[in-house]
Design a protein around this motif. Structure first.
Motif, mmCIF file in Angstrom:
data_model
loop_
_atom_site.group_PDB
_atom_site.id
_atom_site.type_symbol
_atom_site.label_atom_id
_atom_site.label_comp_id
_atom_site.label_asym_id
_atom_site.label_seq_id
_atom_site.Cartn_x
_atom_site.Cartn_y
_atom_site.Cartn_z
ATOM 1 N N ASP A 64 0.839 -1.193 0.000
ATOM 2 C CA ASP A 64 0.000 0.000 0.000
ATOM 3 C C ASP A 64 0.878 1.249 0.000
ATOM 4 O O ASP A 64 0.938 1.991 -0.965
ATOM 5 C CB ASP A 64 -0.916 0.013 1.226
ATOM 6 N N ASP A 65 1.526 1.493 1.130
ATOM 7 C CA ASP A 65 2.392 2.651 1.316
ATOM 8 C C ASP A 65 3.483 2.286 2.308
ATOM 9 O O ASP A 65 3.361 1.323 3.074
ATOM 10 C CB ASP A 65 1.615 3.844 1.893
ATOM 11 N N SER A 66 4.527 3.096 2.316
ATOM 12 C CA SER A 66 5.530 2.986 3.368
ATOM 13 C C SER A 66 6.038 4.379 3.708
ATOM 14 O O SER A 66 5.922 5.310 2.902
ATOM 15 C CB SER A 66 6.690 2.064 2.966
ATOM 16 N N VAL A 67 6.578 4.508 4.905
ATOM 17 C CA VAL A 67 7.122 5.779 5.386
ATOM 18 C C VAL A 67 8.523 5.532 5.909
ATOM 19 O O VAL A 67 8.766 4.572 6.654
ATOM 20 C CB VAL A 67 6.239 6.388 6.501
ATOM 21 N N ASN A 68 9.465 6.371 5.495
ATOM 22 C CA ASN A 68 10.840 6.324 5.994
ATOM 23 C C ASN A 68 11.114 7.574 6.809
ATOM 24 O O ASN A 68 10.812 8.691 6.378
ATOM 25 C CB ASN A 68 11.830 6.261 4.824
ATOM 26 N N VAL A 69 11.714 7.394 7.981
ATOM 27 C CA VAL A 69 12.102 8.502 8.842
ATOM 28 C C VAL A 69 13.577 8.334 9.185
ATOM 29 O O VAL A 69 14.023 7.231 9.510
ATOM 30 C CB VAL A 69 11.267 8.535 10.149
ATOM 31 N N ASN A 70 14.331 9.422 9.097
ATOM 32 C CA ASN A 70 15.771 9.375 9.378
ATOM 33 C C ASN A 70 16.149 10.580 10.227
ATOM 34 O O ASN A 70 15.913 11.735 9.826
ATOM 35 C CB ASN A 70 16.554 9.363 8.068
ATOM 36 N N VAL A 71 16.713 10.329 11.399
ATOM 37 C CA VAL A 71 17.242 11.380 12.279
ATOM 38 C C VAL A 71 18.725 11.131 12.435
ATOM 39 O O VAL A 71 19.143 9.997 12.739
ATOM 40 C CB VAL A 71 16.552 11.379 13.647
ATOM 41 N N SER A 72 19.582 12.152 12.223
ATOM 42 C CA SER A 72 21.025 11.945 12.342
ATOM 43 C C SER A 72 21.716 13.195 12.856
ATOM 44 O O SER A 72 21.204 14.320 12.731
ATOM 45 C CB SER A 72 21.626 11.530 10.988
ATOM 46 N N TYR A 73 22.911 12.972 13.413
ATOM 47 C CA TYR A 73 23.727 14.079 13.927
ATOM 48 C C TYR A 73 25.193 13.712 13.759
ATOM 49 O O TYR A 73 25.617 12.621 14.172
ATOM 50 C CB TYR A 73 23.412 14.354 15.389
ATOM 51 N N ALA A 74 25.972 14.588 13.127
ATOM 52 C CA ALA A 74 27.389 14.343 12.904
ATOM 53 C C ALA A 74 28.211 15.278 13.767
ATOM 54 O O ALA A 74 27.850 16.441 13.983
ATOM 55 C CB ALA A 74 27.722 14.543 11.421
ATOM 56 N N PHE A 75 29.346 14.768 14.240
ATOM 57 C CA PHE A 75 30.222 15.604 15.080
ATOM 58 C C PHE A 75 31.671 15.151 14.898
ATOM 59 O O PHE A 75 31.943 14.094 14.341
ATOM 60 C CB PHE A 75 29.810 15.529 16.544
#
Length: 359
Positions: free
Chosen positions: A348-359
């Motif tokens: 049907d559908d899909s959802v992608n979520v991405n949270v990131s932090y670089a240091f």
């Protein structure tokens, strides 16, 4: 589309709050479109000694049975000899994305994951169909074992750690407005492939948590920028390095290609559109223990196929302040064309979520 579970929503809401608190600063240090849409992985590398930590969440829902590119009902499955049919399925995948660059050209990545899958089933009325056709069952006499007698409804759920991916990303080209990254990866079989039903039979092949085999995951990714525009393309593969896992089978090799374009509308926000093509072989081998044959999900030939998906996304980044460099990407994916091997539930559908932090 079914509502995503609390853990994915909570993480997204938290990241959104952090972005709102820091996005008022407009230093041109970070570009939201310097990362690919949320559904694309191994798309960027880092500079020497840089570390990135990230969280990825994918939710997908499935309904409607398909044969090739055509939807098929319970009567069609009954005629094909199946006493049970999947009516709906959901899949959640949570991944940690940990990257470290020992040199300016080489970035190493570790990605463990946790899976949750649930499936609803219903009877096809095969017994009634068989009586109408003169009593022939159409398939072997074990049909229905472990799933009742082809009538009523049932559901089941599995969860646990999936396979773990290790990858090395190498910057092949690092021009001012273009990059080319080659990735060599391997997926370790840390997900279970011996999950059982209450009666001791194996669950459906697609409900196991991993592949059970060592898999190669190579890819090559190109990105380019011009002003507020960003674009990219990636070719990838998942190649099984073993003929069978400990449960007697191997998932099919998978090949994919995706291309996207993004438009930066604010210093801290961009919108993207993407197309994604995949082609996966059917399962080879066979369970080496007791298993059902009553539904399409129990049969190896009913896996894989060729698909074209489309996606729309948004990428944001905090450009200054205490949270500078914190990124949030969200992408919605839907199926445009399909050619399923055998009989399968449709996406049907899909959802992608991405949270990131670089240091």
């Amino acid at each position: 589309m079914a509502t995503m579970k609390v853990k994915g929503v909570a993480v997204t809401a938290l990241a959104g709050a952090l972005l709102a608190s820091g996005a008022s600063a407009h230093e041109q240090t970070f570009r939201p479109d310097s990362h690919a849409p949320a559904g694309v992985m191994v798309d960027h590398a880092h500079n020497k000694s840089e570390v990135m930590t990230g969280y990825r969440y994918t939710y997908a829902s499935y309904s409607g049975m398909y044969q090739g590119d055509s939807e098929i009902g319970a009567s069609g499955l009954a005629a094909a000899g199946y006493s049970m049919m999947p009516t709906a399925m959901s899949m959640e995948m949570t991944m940690l994305d940990i990257m470290y660059a020992p040199t300016d050209r080489l970035t190493l990545m570790l990605m463990p994951m946790y899976m949750t899958m649930s499936m609803n089933m219903a009877g096809t009325g095969m017994m009634e169909h068989a009586m109408d056709m003169g009593g022939s069952m159409g398939m072997d006499d074990s049909m229905g074992h472990g799933h009742g007698h082809g009538m009523g409804h049932m559901s089941h759920e599995v969860d646990g750690f999936g396979d773990t991916n290790f990858s090395a990303l190498y910057k092949l080209v690092t021009a001012e407005h273009q990059t080319l990254i080659g990735t060599l990866g391997v997926s370790a079989p840390t997900g279970k492939v011996d999950l059982k039903n209450p009666d001791g039979s194996f669950v459906h092949y697609g409900m196991q948590l991993g592949s059970g085999t060592w898999d190669a995951t190579p890819s090559i990714t190109y990105t380019g920028t011009a002003g507020a525009l960003n674009w990219g393309a990636q070719a990838s593969a998942v190649i099984r390095l073993e003929d069978a896992n400990d449960s007697g089978y191997a998932l099919g090799d998978k090949y994919g290609a995706t291309a996207w374009g993004a438009l930066r509308v604010l210093d801290w926000m961009s919108f993207s559109a993407r197309v994604n093509w995949t082609d996966q072989d059917a399962i080879s081998g066979h369970y080496n223990g007791a298993h059902n044959h009553s539904s399409p999900a129990d049969i190896q030939a009913n896996y894989g196929g060729e698909f074209l998906d489309g996606a729309l996304g948004i990428n944001t980044v905090v450009t200054g302040g205490d949270f500078a460099g914190l990124r949030l990407g969200v992408e919605w994916v839907t199926r445009l064309e399909e050619d399923y091997n055998g009989y399968q539930l449709g996406l049907d559908d899909s959802v992608n979520v991405n949270v990131s932090y670089a240091f």
